[in-house]
Design a protein around this motif. Structure first.
Motif, PDB file in Angstrom:
ATOM      1  N   SER A  54       0.816  -1.214   0.000  1.00  0.00           N
ATOM      2  CA  SER A  54       0.000   0.000   0.000  1.00  0.00           C
ATOM      3  C   SER A  54       0.847   1.260   0.000  1.00  0.00           C
ATOM      4  CB  SER A  54      -0.913   0.004   1.228  1.00  0.00           C
ATOM      5  OG  SER A  54      -1.532   1.270   1.388  1.00  0.00           O
ATOM      6  N   THR A  56      -1.114   3.995  -0.017  1.00  0.00           N
ATOM      7  CA  THR A  56      -2.283   4.793   0.362  1.00  0.00           C
ATOM      8  C   THR A  56      -2.432   4.786   1.874  1.00  0.00           C
ATOM      9  OG1 THR A  56      -3.423   4.194  -1.698  1.00  0.00           O
ATOM     10  CG2 THR A  56      -4.789   5.021   0.110  1.00  0.00           C
ATOM     11  N   ASP A  98       2.326   7.533  -8.986  1.00  0.00           N
ATOM     12  CA  ASP A  98       1.328   6.819  -8.192  1.00  0.00           C
ATOM     13  C   ASP A  98       1.183   5.392  -8.719  1.00  0.00           C
ATOM     14  OD1 ASP A  98      -1.261   5.909  -7.042  1.00  0.00           O
ATOM     15  OD2 ASP A  98      -1.450   7.996  -6.433  1.00  0.00           O
ATOM     16  N   PRO A 211      -6.442   3.828  -5.621  1.00  0.00           N
ATOM     17  CA  PRO A 211      -5.619   4.058  -4.432  1.00  0.00           C
ATOM     18  C   PRO A 211      -6.084   5.222  -3.548  1.00  0.00           C
ATOM     19  CG  PRO A 211      -4.570   5.034  -6.335  1.00  0.00           C
ATOM     20  CD  PRO A 211      -5.788   4.329  -6.850  1.00  0.00           C
ATOM     21  N   THR A 212      -7.292   5.079  -2.988  1.00  0.00           N
ATOM     22  CA  THR A 212      -7.799   6.063  -2.031  1.00  0.00           C
ATOM     23  C   THR A 212      -8.500   5.328  -0.895  1.00  0.00           C
ATOM     24  OG1 THR A 212     -10.036   6.317  -2.949  1.00  0.00           O
ATOM     25  CG2 THR A 212      -8.281   7.649  -3.954  1.00  0.00           C
TER      26      THR A 212
END
Length: 351
Positions: A54, A56, A98, A211-212
């Motif tokens: 991750s 995020t 990202d 990715p949030t």
């Protein structure tokens, strides 16, 4: 857990790396199936999500949810420092530095609340993010007498009706309005942003997401501390504009659900076609050896054992191991008798 491939350092090219569990505290129960898969004795009650590779962070947090590599660095920082090696030129042209992907193991020890996620457009306008949160579930285990997920309203719902349900916290009406879908291992479900949904108790999934950590929690009472934490700090009516109030009939649902349990080839595409705009996932059955093209990716081993052979180092794998694959690892060769889920960001052609 095997060690990272030999020679990993800040100056070295990134290598395939085994990852430990990364289970930030959540508001709902679960985690037993994650511990069983990983062969761990961790019996925490509120660890239902393992955020794998991750970059995020949890909403409202600076580091919670981020993966820390065995050398102590955050994966987010490692990728930012050497994006070309981690992600490749074409990916950077589309998404910058990202990873464009968040992967989780999610073990629902109780039913999740009815919620939805913002679209890319809403996220850009209201949350300052290029990404909303479309997601997909790959069911890898179930328990209990009737494992189900809930997806989309069965019929169109007026905006004032949704507002009333949320204001009065009418859980029965909200849950009862959704399509209830029985699931078993091998089933996959695509969840477009805006679609109201919930995962039932006893359902264990590999979850792919943009990715949030953006969630609009319609059914917050009994789950969250208060209504303010349910709407990402947004005014309630503005937040509810994220909800897709259209009914999902049989045809719409069939375009979101795939049954793959009977497919046993070396590579089994797991998600419906429309998911490819957001992420890609295959179930791998090498039965000897299988080559994976260069790409940033996440590997989750569900059964068996084997070896991941890369240009700059090998990694021994067994059931429950998770690994991150950088683009610079080149054409990776997966060997052994194992079953794994391979997750990748969307691929954009340079042509």
């Amino acid at each position: 857990m095997p060690a990272a491939a030999a020679g990993q350092s800040e100056a070295a090219a990134p290598q395939v790396i085994a990852l430990p569990a990364n289970q930030p505290h959540q508001f709902y129960r679960g985690g037993r199936h994650i511990a069983e898969l990983r062969g761990s004795s961790d019996d925490r009650e509120f660890g239902p999500e393992d955020w794998v590779a991750s970059t995020t962070a949890r909403f409202g947090h600076s580091e919670s949810g981020l993966t820390r590599l065995p050398d102590g660095r955050l994966l987010r920082d490692a990728v930012a420092a050497d994006a070309e090696a981690w992600l490749g030129h074409e990916h950077i042209a589309a998404f910058g530095d990202d990873t464009a992907l968040l992967v989780k193991l999610l073990d629902a020890g109780q039913r999740l609340p009815v919620h939805c996620h913002p679209t890319d457009g809403f996220a850009r306008q209201h949350l300052g993010s290029r990404f909303g949160k479309t997601e997909a579930w790959i069911v890898v285990g179930t328990s209990g007498p009737q494992p189900v997920v809930y997806l989309g309203f069965r019929s169109d719902v007026a905006p004032e009706t949704v507002e009333h349900w949320v204001r009065t916290q009418d859980s029965s009406a909200m849950l009862g309005s959704l399509n209830e879908i029985p699931v078993r291992p091998g089933d996959t479900v695509h969840v477009p942003a805006g679609t109201p949904h919930a995962i039932g108790a006893g359902v264990f999934v590999v979850e792919l997401q943009q990715p949030t950590d953006f969630s609009i929690t319609l059914e917050w009472e009994g789950f969250l501390a208060d209504a303010e934490s349910a709407f990402l700090g947004l005014e309630h009516r503005a937040a509810l504009r994220t909800v897709n109030r259209a009914g999902f009939g049989t045809e719409a649902l069939s375009g979101l659900i795939k049954h793959t349990a009977q497919h046993g080839g070396p590579r089994v595409p797991l998600l419906v076609e429309q998911a490819s705009e957001f992420f890609l996932a295959e179930r791998l059955h090498p039965r000897g050896a299988l080559e994976l093209a260069p790409s940033f990716g996440v590997l989750i081993v569900l059964e068996g054992s084997g070896t991941l052979r890369a240009e700059n180092g090998d990694l021994e794998l067994q059931r429950g191991h998770t690994a991150v694959l950088p683009h610079s690892a080149g054409a990776v060769r997966l060997e052994g008798e194992l079953v794994a889920v391979h997750c990748r960001p969307p691929v954009f052609s340079s042509e």
